[in-house]
Write a protein that holds these residues in place. Structure first.
Motif, PDB file in Angstrom:
ATOM      1  N   ILE A  45       0.925  -1.262   0.115  1.00 34.22           N
ATOM      2  CA  ILE A  45       0.035   0.087  -0.206  1.00 34.22           C
ATOM      3  C   ILE A  45       1.030   1.077   0.070  1.00 34.22           C
ATOM      4  CG2 ILE A  45      -0.066  -0.010   2.579  1.00 34.22           C
ATOM      5  CD1 ILE A  45      -3.250   1.059   2.182  1.00 34.22           C
ATOM      6  N   SER A  46       0.577   2.195  -0.818  1.00 29.53           N
ATOM      7  CA  SER A  46       1.322   3.431  -0.975  1.00 29.53           C
ATOM      8  C   SER A  46       0.643   4.453  -1.998  1.00 29.53           C
ATOM      9  CB  SER A  46       2.581   3.142  -1.573  1.00 29.53           C
ATOM     10  OG  SER A  46       3.439   4.390  -1.368  1.00 29.53           O
ATOM     11  N   SER A  47       1.123   5.565  -2.406  1.00 27.32           N
ATOM     12  CA  SER A  47       0.379   6.390  -3.107  1.00 27.32           C
ATOM     13  C   SER A  47       0.468   5.929  -4.498  1.00 27.32           C
ATOM     14  CB  SER A  47       1.153   7.809  -3.148  1.00 27.32           C
ATOM     15  OG  SER A  47       1.029   8.218  -1.829  1.00 27.32           O
ATOM     16  N   LEU A  48      -0.627   6.156  -5.206  1.00 25.45           N
ATOM     17  CA  LEU A  48      -0.963   5.418  -6.521  1.00 25.45           C
ATOM     18  C   LEU A  48       0.289   5.718  -7.504  1.00 25.45           C
ATOM     19  CD1 LEU A  48      -2.504   4.003  -8.549  1.00 25.45           C
ATOM     20  CD2 LEU A  48      -3.698   6.100  -8.875  1.00 25.45           C
ATOM     21  N   GLY A  49       0.892   6.814  -7.374  1.00 20.41           N
ATOM     22  CA  GLY A  49       2.269   7.341  -8.203  1.00 20.41           C
ATOM     23  C   GLY A  49       3.231   6.481  -8.055  1.00 20.41           C
ATOM     24  N   GLU A  50       3.566   5.873  -6.825  1.00 18.40           N
ATOM     25  CA  GLU A  50       4.796   5.211  -6.539  1.00 18.40           C
ATOM     26  C   GLU A  50       4.432   3.744  -7.175  1.00 18.40           C
ATOM     27  OE1 GLU A  50       6.484   5.266  -2.713  1.00 18.40           O
ATOM     28  OE2 GLU A  50       5.392   7.215  -2.278  1.00 18.40           O
ATOM     29  N   PHE A  51       3.513   3.284  -7.417  1.00 15.33           N
ATOM     30  CA  PHE A  51       3.358   1.974  -8.064  1.00 15.33           C
ATOM     31  C   PHE A  51       3.065   2.177  -9.388  1.00 15.33           C
ATOM     32  CE2 PHE A  51       1.614   0.609  -3.758  1.00 15.33           C
ATOM     33  CZ  PHE A  51       2.661   0.220  -3.313  1.00 15.33           C
ATOM     34  N   GLU A  52       2.856   3.309 -10.247  1.00  8.48           N
ATOM     35  CA  GLU A  52       1.940   3.196 -11.477  1.00  8.48           C
ATOM     36  C   GLU A  52       2.955   2.736 -12.687  1.00  8.48           C
ATOM     37  OE1 GLU A  52      -0.110   6.664 -14.190  1.00  8.48           O
ATOM     38  OE2 GLU A  52       1.542   7.428 -12.481  1.00  8.48           O
ATOM     39  N   ALA A  53       4.386   2.927 -12.360  1.00  7.97           N
ATOM     40  CA  ALA A  53       5.104   2.131 -13.437  1.00  7.97           C
ATOM     41  C   ALA A  53       5.163   0.690 -13.454  1.00  7.97           C
ATOM     42  CB  ALA A  53       6.610   2.602 -13.232  1.00  7.97           C
ATOM     43  N   GLN A  54       5.022  -0.006 -12.300  1.00  4.57           N
ATOM     44  CA  GLN A  54       4.893  -1.333 -12.032  1.00  4.57           C
ATOM     45  C   GLN A  54       3.677  -1.968 -12.578  1.00  4.57           C
ATOM     46  OE1 GLN A  54       6.405   0.626  -9.846  1.00  4.57           O
ATOM     47  NE2 GLN A  54       8.640   0.019 -10.571  1.00  4.57           N
ATOM     48  N   ILE A  55       2.644  -0.959 -12.270  1.00  8.78           N
ATOM     49  CA  ILE A  55       1.137  -1.657 -12.659  1.00  8.78           C
ATOM     50  C   ILE A  55       1.089  -1.798 -14.210  1.00  8.78           C
ATOM     51  CG2 ILE A  55      -1.440  -0.603 -12.656  1.00  8.78           C
ATOM     52  CD1 ILE A  55      -0.861   0.277  -9.741  1.00  8.78           C
ATOM     53  N   GLN A  56       1.795  -0.390 -14.954  1.00  8.71           N
ATOM     54  CA  GLN A  56       1.467  -0.606 -16.402  1.00  8.71           C
ATOM     55  C   GLN A  56       2.555  -1.804 -16.944  1.00  8.71           C
ATOM     56  OE1 GLN A  56       2.579   3.499 -17.428  1.00  8.71           O
ATOM     57  NE2 GLN A  56       0.624   4.378 -16.749  1.00  8.71           N
ATOM     58  N   ALA A  57       3.474  -1.781 -16.230  1.00  8.97           N
ATOM     59  CA  ALA A  57       4.296  -2.888 -16.800  1.00  8.97           C
ATOM     60  C   ALA A  57       3.724  -4.182 -16.402  1.00  8.97           C
ATOM     61  CB  ALA A  57       5.691  -2.918 -16.169  1.00  8.97           C
TER      62      ALA A  57
END
Length: 313
Positions: free
Chosen positions: A196-208
């Protein structure tokens, strides 16, 4: 006559206030939200000519309170020193009984806001937020959560999720990391059940495709984000992680006014607005007396939440 004109132009140029050489403290390891905020400030300030040579220093530990204490003690009266902070720091100050608080620096402005994201590794058998909550209800200790520092936004969010699901918040298995980069490594390494964290911190990995986004803490679906909200999943939880910038203690009114003007110039620039859009950060800029009042209210509200979920006695 020509000499008078040149002399006048030279004198006028000399009278212009010099751009500051700001040092911006990111009170966490590289890779997390505070570090990203500080480095975005650095980029925009330099490109906009607000700062000739802005520098970022990372001082991690204890939810930002180590960096805050160092900043407050080493920069008294220094108009060129800034520190990034926010909701996480407010919670960490209370949870850690920190002897130094935001009252020991000079708050300047709230800058951005971002909602929390709940993720699992792409290979996780948990396919949805419902599946995660089902496991949490069955055995709270079996769900390990990776997030930022104890008492920060991530920790508070997990406590609120547990409470909304009818689970005792004091039984959650929350693993605190000193920075977003460390937490992300633990999640990607399958060392924890969820992150759990701010959305922006996970965005690259979510998109990947290396992380699966289960839900966000937004009040309604976020445009362009393929995920349900916690509220849509039946959990009455809405939480926004806000970030701010503060200056050193013991500044003159003139020094504070100059810093405030520089921050306003930064946040109103097209460059800053583009950075916000690219990173998915909301523009929550608030300064002056309104920000001082909001900060006082947020501190009181955070203390109430921390007591409610058992993180502060």
């Amino acid at each position: 006559m020509r000499n008078f004109v040149l002399a006048g132009l030279f004198a006028g140029a000399m009278a212009l206030p010099a751009a500051a050489d700001y040092t911006i403290i990111a009170p966490a390891n590289p890779g997390g939200g505070w570090d990203q905020t500080a480095r975005t400030m650095q980029t925009v300030m330099q490109e906009e000519g607000i700062s000739r040579s802005a520098q970022v220093q990372n001082v991690p530990g204890a939810g930002g309170t180590i960096g805050l204490a160092q900043f407050a003690s080493q920069n008294r009266g220094n108009p060129d020193a800034l520190i990034v902070g926010g909701y996480v720091m407010v919670g960490a100050i209370l949870t850690n009984n920190s002897p130094v608080s935001l009252a020991d620096v000079t708050p300047i402005a709230r800058l951005t806001g971002e909602y929390e994201a709940i993720v699992v590794p792409a290979a996780s058998p948990i396919e949805s937020i419902d599946g995660l909550i089902e496991q949490l209800k069955a055995d709270p200790g079996s769900v390990s959560w990776a997030g930022g520092s104890a008492g920060g936004t991530d920790h508070i969010a997990v406590g609120l999720i547990a409470k909304a699901a009818g689970v005792d918040p004091t039984t959650i298995n929350y693993i605190a990391y000193s920075g977003g980069g460390e937490a992300l490594a633990a999640i990607l390494g399958n060392q924890v059940t969820a992150g759990i964290s701010s959305l922006g911190e996970f965005e690259a990995q979510i998109q990947a495709g290396t992380l699966r986004l289960l839900a966000t803490s937004a009040p309604e679906p976020i445009e362009g984000v393929d995920a349900t909200t916690l509220k849509e999943a039946g959990l009455d939880v809405v939480l926004e992680n806000w970030r701010m910038v503060a200056a050193a203690p013991d500044l003159t009114d003139e020094q504070k006014a100059k810093i405030s003007a520089d921050i306003e110039a930064m946040v109103t620039s097209e460059n800053w607005q583009k950075q916000l859009a690219d990173k998915g950060w909301a523009d929550t800029y608030l300064a002056g007396a309104e920000f001082d009042a909001q900060l006082e209210s947020d501190i009181a509200a955070t203390e109430a939440v921390l007591r409610d979920i058992g993180l502060v006695k």
